[in-house]
Motif scaffolding. Structure first.
Motif, PDB file in Angstrom:
ATOM      1  N   THR A  17       0.826  -1.206   0.000  1.00 31.75           N
ATOM      2  CA  THR A  17       0.000   0.000   0.000  1.00 31.75           C
ATOM      3  C   THR A  17       0.862   1.258   0.000  1.00 31.75           C
ATOM      4  OG1 THR A  17      -1.793  -1.144   1.138  1.00 31.75           O
ATOM      5  CG2 THR A  17      -1.785   1.264   1.281  1.00 31.75           C
ATOM      6  N   VAL A  18       1.883   1.278   0.844  1.00 34.13           N
ATOM      7  CA  VAL A  18       2.785   2.432   0.893  1.00 34.13           C
ATOM      8  C   VAL A  18       3.523   2.567  -0.437  1.00 34.13           C
ATOM      9  CG1 VAL A  18       4.775   3.465   2.041  1.00 34.13           C
ATOM     10  CG2 VAL A  18       3.038   2.312   3.400  1.00 34.13           C
ATOM     11  N   TYR A  19       3.963   1.449  -0.991  1.00 32.46           N
ATOM     12  CA  TYR A  19       4.660   1.482  -2.276  1.00 32.46           C
ATOM     13  C   TYR A  19       3.751   2.016  -3.385  1.00 32.46           C
ATOM     14  CZ  TYR A  19       6.881  -0.012  -6.571  1.00 32.46           C
ATOM     15  OH  TYR A  19       7.412  -0.037  -7.822  1.00 32.46           O
ATOM     16  N   GLN A  20       2.502   1.601  -3.389  1.00 34.24           N
ATOM     17  CA  GLN A  20       1.566   2.080  -4.411  1.00 34.24           C
ATOM     18  C   GLN A  20       1.341   3.588  -4.282  1.00 34.24           C
ATOM     19  OE1 GLN A  20      -1.828  -0.470  -3.810  1.00 34.24           O
ATOM     20  NE2 GLN A  20      -1.006  -2.079  -5.126  1.00 34.24           N
ATOM     21  N   ARG A  21       1.377   4.091  -3.061  1.00 32.54           N
ATOM     22  CA  ARG A  21       1.176   5.512  -2.805  1.00 32.54           C
ATOM     23  C   ARG A  21       2.425   6.344  -3.099  1.00 32.54           C
ATOM     24  NH1 ARG A  21      -0.825   4.849   2.199  1.00 32.54           N
ATOM     25  NH2 ARG A  21       1.029   5.641   3.178  1.00 32.54           N
ATOM     26  N   GLN A  22       3.606   5.835  -2.681  1.00 35.87           N
ATOM     27  CA  GLN A  22       4.832   6.626  -2.772  1.00 35.87           C
ATOM     28  C   GLN A  22       5.806   6.168  -3.856  1.00 35.87           C
ATOM     29  OE1 GLN A  22       6.747   7.026   1.026  1.00 35.87           O
ATOM     30  NE2 GLN A  22       4.858   7.577   2.064  1.00 35.87           N
ATOM     31  N   GLY A  23       5.631   4.963  -4.375  1.00 35.50           N
ATOM     32  CA  GLY A  23       6.500   4.463  -5.429  1.00 35.50           C
ATOM     33  C   GLY A  23       7.938   4.294  -4.976  1.00 35.50           C
ATOM     34  N   GLU A  24       8.850   4.534  -5.899  1.00 36.64           N
ATOM     35  CA  GLU A  24      10.272   4.326  -5.618  1.00 36.64           C
ATOM     36  C   GLU A  24      10.808   5.239  -4.524  1.00 36.64           C
ATOM     37  OE1 GLU A  24      13.092   4.149  -8.795  1.00 36.64           O
ATOM     38  OE2 GLU A  24      11.968   2.570  -9.815  1.00 36.64           O
ATOM     39  N   ARG A  25      10.146   6.340  -4.267  1.00 35.91           N
ATOM     40  CA  ARG A  25      10.590   7.243  -3.190  1.00 35.91           C
ATOM     41  C   ARG A  25      10.641   6.485  -1.858  1.00 35.91           C
ATOM     42  NH1 ARG A  25       6.953  12.202  -1.436  1.00 35.91           N
ATOM     43  NH2 ARG A  25       6.020  10.468  -0.366  1.00 35.91           N
ATOM     44  N   ARG A  45      11.436  -9.401 -12.403  1.00 32.47           N
ATOM     45  CA  ARG A  45      11.014 -10.778 -12.701  1.00 32.47           C
ATOM     46  C   ARG A  45       9.616 -11.073 -12.178  1.00 32.47           C
ATOM     47  NH1 ARG A  45      15.772 -14.567 -10.847  1.00 32.47           N
ATOM     48  NH2 ARG A  45      16.161 -12.850  -9.467  1.00 32.47           N
ATOM     49  N   TRP A  46       9.340 -10.566 -10.979  1.00 33.73           N
ATOM     50  CA  TRP A  46       8.046 -10.847 -10.343  1.00 33.73           C
ATOM     51  C   TRP A  46       7.814  -9.770  -9.285  1.00 33.73           C
ATOM     52  CZ3 TRP A  46       6.898 -14.668  -5.929  1.00 33.73           C
ATOM     53  CH2 TRP A  46       5.525 -14.860  -5.794  1.00 33.73           C
ATOM     54  N   PRO A  47       6.923  -8.807  -9.523  1.00 30.92           N
ATOM     55  CA  PRO A  47       6.722  -7.687  -8.597  1.00 30.92           C
ATOM     56  C   PRO A  47       6.471  -8.109  -7.142  1.00 30.92           C
ATOM     57  CG  PRO A  47       5.579  -7.249 -10.646  1.00 30.92           C
ATOM     58  CD  PRO A  47       6.096  -8.665 -10.729  1.00 30.92           C
ATOM     59  N   GLN A  48       5.758  -9.203  -6.944  1.00 31.35           N
ATOM     60  CA  GLN A  48       5.490  -9.655  -5.571  1.00 31.35           C
ATOM     61  C   GLN A  48       6.782 -10.064  -4.859  1.00 31.35           C
ATOM     62  OE1 GLN A  48       2.546  -9.224  -4.194  1.00 31.35           O
ATOM     63  NE2 GLN A  48       3.197 -10.019  -2.217  1.00 31.35           N
ATOM     64  N   ARG A  49       7.707 -10.612  -5.603  1.00 30.17           N
ATOM     65  CA  ARG A  49       9.001 -10.995  -5.021  1.00 30.17           C
ATOM     66  C   ARG A  49       9.770  -9.752  -4.569  1.00 30.17           C
ATOM     67  NH1 ARG A  49      14.122 -13.728  -7.522  1.00 30.17           N
ATOM     68  NH2 ARG A  49      14.936 -14.715  -5.673  1.00 30.17           N
ATOM     69  N   GLY A  50       9.688  -8.686  -5.326  1.00 28.32           N
ATOM     70  CA  GLY A  50      10.306  -7.420  -4.935  1.00 28.32           C
ATOM     71  C   GLY A  50       9.691  -6.865  -3.667  1.00 28.32           C
ATOM     72  N   LEU A  51       8.360  -6.956  -3.554  1.00 28.32           N
ATOM     73  CA  LEU A  51       7.685  -6.483  -2.337  1.00 28.32           C
ATOM     74  C   LEU A  51       8.095  -7.304  -1.119  1.00 28.32           C
ATOM     75  CD1 LEU A  51       4.091  -5.721  -3.640  1.00 28.32           C
ATOM     76  CD2 LEU A  51       5.759  -4.073  -2.746  1.00 28.32           C
ATOM     77  N   ARG A  52       8.235  -8.601  -1.288  1.00 28.34           N
ATOM     78  CA  ARG A  52       8.667  -9.458  -0.179  1.00 28.34           C
ATOM     79  C   ARG A  52      10.085  -9.100   0.258  1.00 28.34           C
ATOM     80  NH1 ARG A  52       5.567 -13.715   0.964  1.00 28.34           N
ATOM     81  NH2 ARG A  52       3.847 -14.169  -0.434  1.00 28.34           N
ATOM     82  N   TYR A  53      10.951  -8.842  -0.712  1.00 27.93           N
ATOM     83  CA  TYR A  53      12.325  -8.433  -0.403  1.00 27.93           C
ATOM     84  C   TYR A  53      12.312  -7.113   0.382  1.00 27.93           C
ATOM     85  CZ  TYR A  53      17.122  -6.878  -1.117  1.00 27.93           C
ATOM     86  OH  TYR A  53      18.406  -6.429  -0.921  1.00 27.93           O
ATOM     87  N   LEU A  54      11.547  -6.155  -0.094  1.00 23.91           N
ATOM     88  CA  LEU A  54      11.441  -4.864   0.586  1.00 23.91           C
ATOM     89  C   LEU A  54      10.909  -5.038   2.004  1.00 23.91           C
ATOM     90  CD1 LEU A  54      11.554  -1.755   0.562  1.00 23.91           C
ATOM     91  CD2 LEU A  54       9.301  -1.789  -0.570  1.00 23.91           C
ATOM     92  N   ALA A  55       9.891  -5.871   2.171  1.00 24.41           N
ATOM     93  CA  ALA A  55       9.297  -6.092   3.492  1.00 24.41           C
ATOM     94  C   ALA A  55      10.275  -6.771   4.450  1.00 24.41           C
ATOM     95  CB  ALA A  55       8.019  -6.923   3.367  1.00 24.41           C
ATOM     96  N   THR A  56      11.063  -7.742   3.962  1.00 24.83           N
ATOM     97  CA  THR A  56      12.022  -8.401   4.860  1.00 24.83           C
ATOM     98  C   THR A  56      13.113  -7.427   5.284  1.00 24.83           C
ATOM     99  OG1 THR A  56      13.310  -9.327   3.024  1.00 24.83           O
ATOM    100  CG2 THR A  56      11.626 -10.756   4.021  1.00 24.83           C
ATOM    101  N   ARG A  57      13.545  -6.568   4.375  1.00 24.95           N
ATOM    102  CA  ARG A  57      14.582  -5.583   4.726  1.00 24.95           C
ATOM    103  C   ARG A  57      14.027  -4.557   5.703  1.00 24.95           C
ATOM    104  NH1 ARG A  57      16.266  -9.844   2.585  1.00 24.95           N
ATOM    105  NH2 ARG A  57      18.435  -9.738   1.993  1.00 24.95           N
ATOM    106  N   PHE A  58      12.803  -4.104   5.476  1.00 25.12           N
ATOM    107  CA  PHE A  58      12.146  -3.165   6.389  1.00 25.12           C
ATOM    108  C   PHE A  58      12.063  -3.781   7.787  1.00 25.12           C
ATOM    109  CE2 PHE A  58       8.524  -1.268   8.485  1.00 25.12           C
ATOM    110  CZ  PHE A  58       8.586   0.074   8.143  1.00 25.12           C
ATOM    111  N   SER A  59      11.593  -5.016   7.844  1.00 24.12           N
ATOM    112  CA  SER A  59      11.431  -5.720   9.114  1.00 24.12           C
ATOM    113  C   SER A  59      12.767  -5.918   9.823  1.00 24.12           C
ATOM    114  CB  SER A  59      10.766  -7.075   8.852  1.00 24.12           C
ATOM    115  OG  SER A  59      10.679  -7.834  10.025  1.00 24.12           O
TER     116      SER A  59
END
Length: 130
Positions: A17-25, A45-59
């Motif tokens: 949700t945050v990514y959809q709102r703010q994008g690459e910022r 390769r797979w947008p969901q995989r990118g989101l999972r990577y971002l979420a694990t790094r955030f966490s």
């Protein structure tokens, strides 16, 4: 001797949700330059995989900030804390700049683990004092 323990669970849908709102910022705020390149490759390769990577790094960065007892305040910043992977795949924390200097001056050493499953990413960090 254990200095601190931090854990975090992150709802991947919230990150999306945050990514959809703010994008690459948002991505550039959380990820280091090296992490950003990995995120781009995984997302291509797979947008969901990118989101999972971002979420694990955030966490993992949230858990680390709790384990060192600073939260996200100086010298701890999102981009000064990087979560890399060893050739074996094991995650490792790499620090930069003032955060690295502060951390080493304290005689600290960190261990991290990350995981994701369907809607959640979770991390656990143990920080030891030498």
């Amino acid at each position: 001797m254990i200095h601190g323990i931090g854990t975090d669970i992150c709802d991947i849908r919230r990150i999306e949700t945050v990514y959809q709102r703010q994008g690459e910022r948002f991505v550039r705020k959380v990820l280091s330059d090296a992490e950003f390149l990995v995120w781009q490759k995984r997302s291509a390769r797979w947008p969901q995989r990118g989101l999972r990577y971002l979420a694990t790094r955030f966490s993992a960065k949230e858990a680390f900030s709790k384990a060192i007892g600073l939260g996200i305040r100086m010298p701890m910043t999102w981009r000064r804390c990087e979560i890399n992977n060893l050739p074996s795949g094991a995650p490792v924390i790499v620090l930069h700049g003032e955060l690295k200097t502060w951390f080493e001056a304290q005689g600290l050493r960190a261990h991290v683990t990350v995981t994701d499953e369907t809607d959640y990413a979770a991390s656990f960090v143990v920080v030891e004092r030498d």
